[in-house]
Design an enzyme around this catalytic site. Sequence first.
Site, PDB file in Angstrom:
ATOM      1  N   ASP A   1       0.868  -1.181   0.000  1.00 17.73           N
ATOM      2  CA  ASP A   1       0.000   0.000   0.000  1.00 17.73           C
ATOM      3  C   ASP A   1       0.901   1.225   0.000  1.00 17.73           C
ATOM      4  OD1 ASP A   1      -2.273   1.862   0.612  1.00 17.73           O
ATOM      5  OD2 ASP A   1      -3.333  -0.011   0.973  1.00 17.73           O
TER       6      ASP A   1
ATOM      7  N   HIS B   1       2.412   2.233  -3.135  1.00 17.50           N
ATOM      8  CA  HIS B   1       1.500   3.235  -3.698  1.00 17.50           C
ATOM      9  C   HIS B   1       1.981   4.664  -3.498  1.00 17.50           C
ATOM     10  CE1 HIS B   1      -2.080   0.180  -3.247  1.00 17.50           C
ATOM     11  NE2 HIS B   1      -1.030  -0.324  -3.864  1.00 17.50           N
TER      12      HIS B   1
END
Length: 545
Positions: free
Chosen positions: A321, A348
């Site tokens: 993430d 991310h």
Amino acid sequence: MKAKSLSQKVLSRAVCATLGTMMFATAFAATTTSSSSVQTSWGTINEPSLPVASAVCKAVPATQKPVNGLLDASVDADPTTSAPDTTAIQSAIDHCPVGEAVKLVVGSHGESGLLTGPITLKSGVTLWIDKGVTVFASRNPADYDSGLGLCGIANTNSKDSCYPLISGNHLVNSGIVGEGVIDGRGGSVLTTGDNAGSKTWWDVAYQTKLSSKVTQHNPRLLDVNGGSNFTLYGVTFQNSPNFHLVFDGLDGITAWGIKILTPSLAYTQPGYACAEGTTPDTVNGTYATCFTPETVKNTDGFDPGESSHVLMAYSYISTGDDHVAVKAGSGSGSQHLMFAHNHLYYGHGLSIGSETNTGVSDMTVEDLVVDGHDSSESVGIRIKSDATRGGLVSGVTYQGVCVRNVRQPLVFDAFYSAAKTKTKYPSFRNITVTGFHDMGSAAYGGGEAIFAAYAKYPLQIALNNVQFDGAQPKASMKGHDGSPSVLPANTTFTFGPGTVSFAQELEQQHGGGVTFVDSVTQSPAPVDCSNAFVKYSSVSANSPI
């Protein structure tokens, strides 16, 4: 006597800024040691050091013998013996005087692992995990359950139900240091509850990918609420079932030379080359046996929410993430943050948001390297929010950034998700990107550059010496989640004085509310990234990449 610093060497690059005309020239030179200090807007931060031997209040020896980064399933197959070292670690912390440290050490017969459930840190006490020692988390959901009986499952109840592995409240002058490892065992099969013997923590998390109606109930690795002067130094945090490092309401966080890695080599194959049918998205009714960063959902790396005077330096992050997520959802917001000399891999992006309600300001990202490995979810630098949780983000500077193999190198998005009730609009102002070099992606070319804002709150961004090799980023694209139909939209661009390689495309094709101030007067060479990229495996033997 001052303690010696970590013996492990890290790679760094020297960054030099040429001021005056705001031209930023960046020179990178590989070295073998990190600098002993970082200059921030609030002063000089020196590299932390390990405690002196005389400051160790108690040494806690390891009791387990892991093999290839794993504990044998027989060690904790019986849920009643799932966390045998919890009491010894917690007791040592509780009885340690302020100003001293608890040291976790290798056992007398070569034991290198400790197996624990949730433990609570103490104000003024440092947890020192020695080189060669790994703290393994219990895989028994009952050890973390807060009383709701939900930990270890995914359902429609959104209440927090799991205590973190390590937590602390209103800590002053505490920290976790050393060359050891904290391993959340996210890919190990659970031993109690509805998923006992069938699913891992990451299988539970992946259910949220398959259905937007469910919430995962997994523990975080470290969660600290309130306090000041918290230090992370040298430690590896890996395989968290959920977020790795979460802070809320702290004044003073230093994270120096840490590593965040999920999944580690223990739960995958080299290069994340999982065989067909072994990962969560292809397994029905049974647990997965191989994981990739794309299948370990919600494993944020470093989240300094609602905190100020935050430094992360000389650190390495690869996860499933956000690499970093600076949030501001309540309280007094987040301000005075510095991210210097860091390497990012799968993930991310170094992000602000999505909660920006109470504001983010005075943030600098300096000397950043991002290698996204052509992941479909790879992001470089990002500011994200929406009209349900937006606020003012201002005074953010990125300088000296090297990027490759990233799908979305530049994201500034006020429409991160659809907003049905628009009550808190995002506003991104005084954003500067200076000295940014994208070397391209085999899978995505120049990738995507997203610039999207509301008409009442236009994005104000300055781009200076921002250059892409070969294919240029796709900046003119269809809108999303309620944004204008054509992007970029509602953005004031200031170009220069250094070249912006995709400026012409922006000027020729864009949506409404876009203005340009073109002040390009110089054509500098792109930031030199020839020595910037290093394999994660060169700094961590646990890394598959």
